[in-house]
Each structure stands twice: as structure tokens, then as C-alpha cells.
Motif scaffolding. Structure first.
Motif, mmCIF file in Angstrom:
data_model
loop_
_atom_site.group_PDB
_atom_site.id
_atom_site.type_symbol
_atom_site.label_atom_id
_atom_site.label_comp_id
_atom_site.label_asym_id
_atom_site.label_seq_id
_atom_site.Cartn_x
_atom_site.Cartn_y
_atom_site.Cartn_z
ATOM 1 N N ASP A 1 -1.153 14.853 -2.219
ATOM 2 C CA ASP A 1 -2.583 14.601 -2.443
ATOM 3 C C ASP A 1 -2.895 13.115 -2.580
ATOM 4 N N LEU A 2 -2.307 12.307 -1.694
ATOM 5 C CA LEU A 2 -2.557 10.857 -1.720
ATOM 6 C C LEU A 2 -3.003 10.321 -0.360
ATOM 7 N N LEU A 3 -3.394 11.216 0.525
ATOM 8 C CA LEU A 3 -3.757 10.773 1.873
ATOM 9 C C LEU A 3 -4.927 9.799 1.838
ATOM 10 N N GLU A 4 -5.906 10.060 0.980
ATOM 11 C CA GLU A 4 -7.070 9.176 0.910
ATOM 12 C C GLU A 4 -6.751 7.839 0.248
ATOM 13 N N ALA A 5 -5.619 7.764 -0.466
ATOM 14 C CA ALA A 5 -5.237 6.521 -1.155
ATOM 15 C C ALA A 5 -4.142 5.768 -0.406
ATOM 16 N N LYS A 6 -3.857 6.139 0.838
ATOM 17 C CA LYS A 6 -2.718 5.576 1.556
ATOM 18 C C LYS A 6 -2.835 4.078 1.816
ATOM 19 N N ASP A 7 -4.059 3.545 1.885
ATOM 20 C CA ASP A 7 -4.246 2.122 2.176
ATOM 21 C C ASP A 7 -4.562 1.300 0.926
ATOM 22 N N ARG A 8 -4.455 1.911 -0.238
ATOM 23 C CA ARG A 8 -4.647 1.173 -1.492
ATOM 24 C C ARG A 8 -3.333 0.584 -1.966
ATOM 25 N N ARG A 9 -3.391 -0.580 -2.635
ATOM 26 C CA ARG A 9 -2.196 -1.193 -3.206
ATOM 27 C C ARG A 9 -1.673 -0.332 -4.353
ATOM 28 N N THR B 1 0.855 -1.183 0.000
ATOM 29 C CA THR B 1 0.000 0.000 0.000
ATOM 30 C C THR B 1 0.897 1.241 0.000
ATOM 31 N N GLY B 2 0.299 2.393 -0.227
ATOM 32 C CA GLY B 2 1.071 3.628 -0.183
ATOM 33 C C GLY B 2 1.766 3.821 1.153
ATOM 34 N N MET B 3 1.055 3.562 2.248
ATOM 35 C CA MET B 3 1.623 3.723 3.579
ATOM 36 C C MET B 3 2.737 2.700 3.831
ATOM 37 N N GLU B 4 2.533 1.467 3.396
ATOM 38 C CA GLU B 4 3.559 0.435 3.573
ATOM 39 C C GLU B 4 4.821 0.775 2.786
ATOM 40 N N PHE B 5 4.637 1.355 1.605
ATOM 41 C CA PHE B 5 5.772 1.757 0.780
ATOM 42 C C PHE B 5 6.605 2.823 1.494
ATOM 43 N N LEU B 6 5.936 3.791 2.107
ATOM 44 C CA LEU B 6 6.652 4.822 2.842
ATOM 45 C C LEU B 6 7.340 4.247 4.080
ATOM 46 N N LYS B 7 6.690 3.303 4.731
ATOM 47 C CA LYS B 7 7.293 2.672 5.909
ATOM 48 C C LYS B 7 8.557 1.916 5.527
#
Length: 247
Positions: free
Chosen positions: A127-135, A95-101
Motif C-alpha cells: 500500500d505504498l504505490l502512491e508514495a513511490k516518488d516521495r523521499r 524515494t521509495g522507487m529509488e530504494f527498491l531500484k
């Protein structure tokens, strides 16, 4: 103090059985001043990406010296640099958040101190906060470019190096990236980005490094470069013409 200094960088790629050696970089020297935005401009194939890869030792130069913050590249200096390659490899199953982690862990180890706050800030900027949990496999090309920029600014670096950061973006995406770079400028971050689009340089840069066929044609203040010309495009064309006539 210059945040990046490159002196006499040379790189030759050996040819095949029936191919000549390619002298890609020839005594490349330039400096990136602290707190400024420096554009690295040249035609496709001029040597921009090869130079940037040499900066990080992804490609070993044949000769030359490279110093970040006055010293050779080290684990310590890497934590102060944000980087986005021209063609980043993104793990589409994250996900976007996992990628940053993942990138946070590569920079600071397993400590997550300040990670969530920094990630939220970076995602909001692009502008990707709402997409942070998408693959990432569900992201559009523009979204992938923006998540790449998010990881480059994630750790609040002192120096950001971007290779063609607006490549493939639509007008809205390009405008957003420019706004992000302007915001980082206001924070006093040093920015070095490559592009073959001269309009980007005119809009964003205070300094300019011009490369053509592996040689540096100009390294200095943008306003001085443009003082004799009505546009950056005309100035660039004149410099290329002089270099070719001298070559």
C-alpha cells in the motif's frame, strides 16, 4: 527438501576487562521446510537476531553449519532470498522507487529487466504505490517498515526471512503485514520470521522454532506443539520452565 538447515550453531561474544564472555548461541539446530511458514519465537535477548545475523554471515559463528537450499550461502542462493533485518538502515534521501531500484541492482546488477513491473507489484502489496516518488525521510515509521518489506518481496524470492517484521506497527499496519505474508504463503514461498509476540505465530505459522537463552527448545509442527495446551503462550511457558529446571 528443507530450504534452510542449521546445525550446531555456536556464538560467544567476548567480554571486556571486567566482563564475562556471553554464550549467546549454544548448539542451535533447526530446519525450515519448503513452502511453509515457520515462526522463530523467544523472549527479547533469547538469541533470535544473533542467529539470523549468523545465517547471512553478518556475524561469524564460532562453529556450526548453515545450508540454504542444500548448499552453503552463495551469490546464487542470495538471489532466492528476501530479507528484512530488525532495524533496517534506509537511505532517507532516496524515494521509495529509488530504494527498491537500489536493492534490485544489488541483487541482479545493472539489468532492469522486469524491475518496474516487480516494483509496482511490491509497492501495491504494501500500500505504498502512491508514495513511490516521495523521499523516505517523509515516510512514517509504519511506512518505512512497509517499504522494507517491499524490498524483501521485490524479487519474488523462494525464501523470505524477516526479523521482527511487525515491530512498531499500529494495528492497521500489523494487519497489512499479516495479509502480505498470507499472500506469499499462497504462492508457495517459504517464510521464516522472528517475533516475541505469540499471537502472530498462532495466526500465521505451520511450524515453530522456540529459542530460550541461546538454546533450541522446540523445532517442529506448530499443531503438535500446541496439542497439549490451550494456547501457544501456555505451551511456551511450560517449555521455558522445563528448560530452566534442567539448567
Amino acid at each position: 527438501m528443507d530450504v534452510l538447515s542449521v546445525r550446531n550453531l555456536n556464538k560467544t561474544f567476548k567480554g571486556g576487562l571486567f566482563e564475562k564472555d556471553r554464550h549467546v548461541l549454544q548448539n542451535v539446530s533447526f530446519s525450515i521446510p519448503s513452502g511453509q511458514t515457520t515462526g522463530f519465537v523467544g523472549s527479547n535477548g533469547a538469541g533470535k537476531t544473533t542467529t539470523i545475523k549468523c545465517l547471512f554471515d553478518f556475524i561469524r559463528p564460532d562453529a556450526g553449519d548453515i545450508h540454504f537450499f542444500g548448499k552453503p550461502l552463495s551469490s546464487e542462493s542470495k538471489t532466492r532470498i528476501g530479507y528484512l533485518p530488525e532495524r533496517p538502515y534506509l537511505y532517507e534521501f532516496l524515494t521509495g522507487m529509488e530504494f527498491l531500484k537500489l536493492h534490485w541492482n544489488l541483487c541482479f546488477g545493472s539489468s532492469l529487466k522486469n524491475f518496474h513491473e516487480s516494483a509496482q507489484t511490491a509497492l501495491k502489496k504494501v500500500d505504498l504505490l502512491e508514495a513511490k516518488d516521495r523521499r523516505l525521510r517523509t515516510y512514517s515509521k509504519g511506512m518505512l517498515q512497509r517499504i522494507g518489506i517491499a524490498q524483501a518481496i521485490l524479487t519474488n524470492p523462494d525464501l523470505i526471512i524477516l526479523d521482527e517484521p511487525m515491530s512498531g506497527l499500529d494495528p492497521d499496519g500489523r494487519a497489512l503485514v499479516k495479509d502480505i505474508l498470507r499472500e506469499e504463503q499462497k504462492r508457495g514461498v517459504s517464510i521464516f520470521f522472528s517475533s516475541h509476540l505469540l499471537q502472530d505465530m498462532e495466526e500465521l505459522c505451520t511450524h515453530l522454532v522456540v529459542v530460550n537463552k541461546g538454546r533450541i527448545l522446540y523445532d517442529g509442527v506448530l499443531s503438535s506443539f500446541m496439542s497439549e495446551f490451550s494456547s501457544l503462550e501456555k505451551a511456551f511457558a511450560v517449555l521455558k520452565g522445563k528448560e530452566q529446571s534442567n539448567g
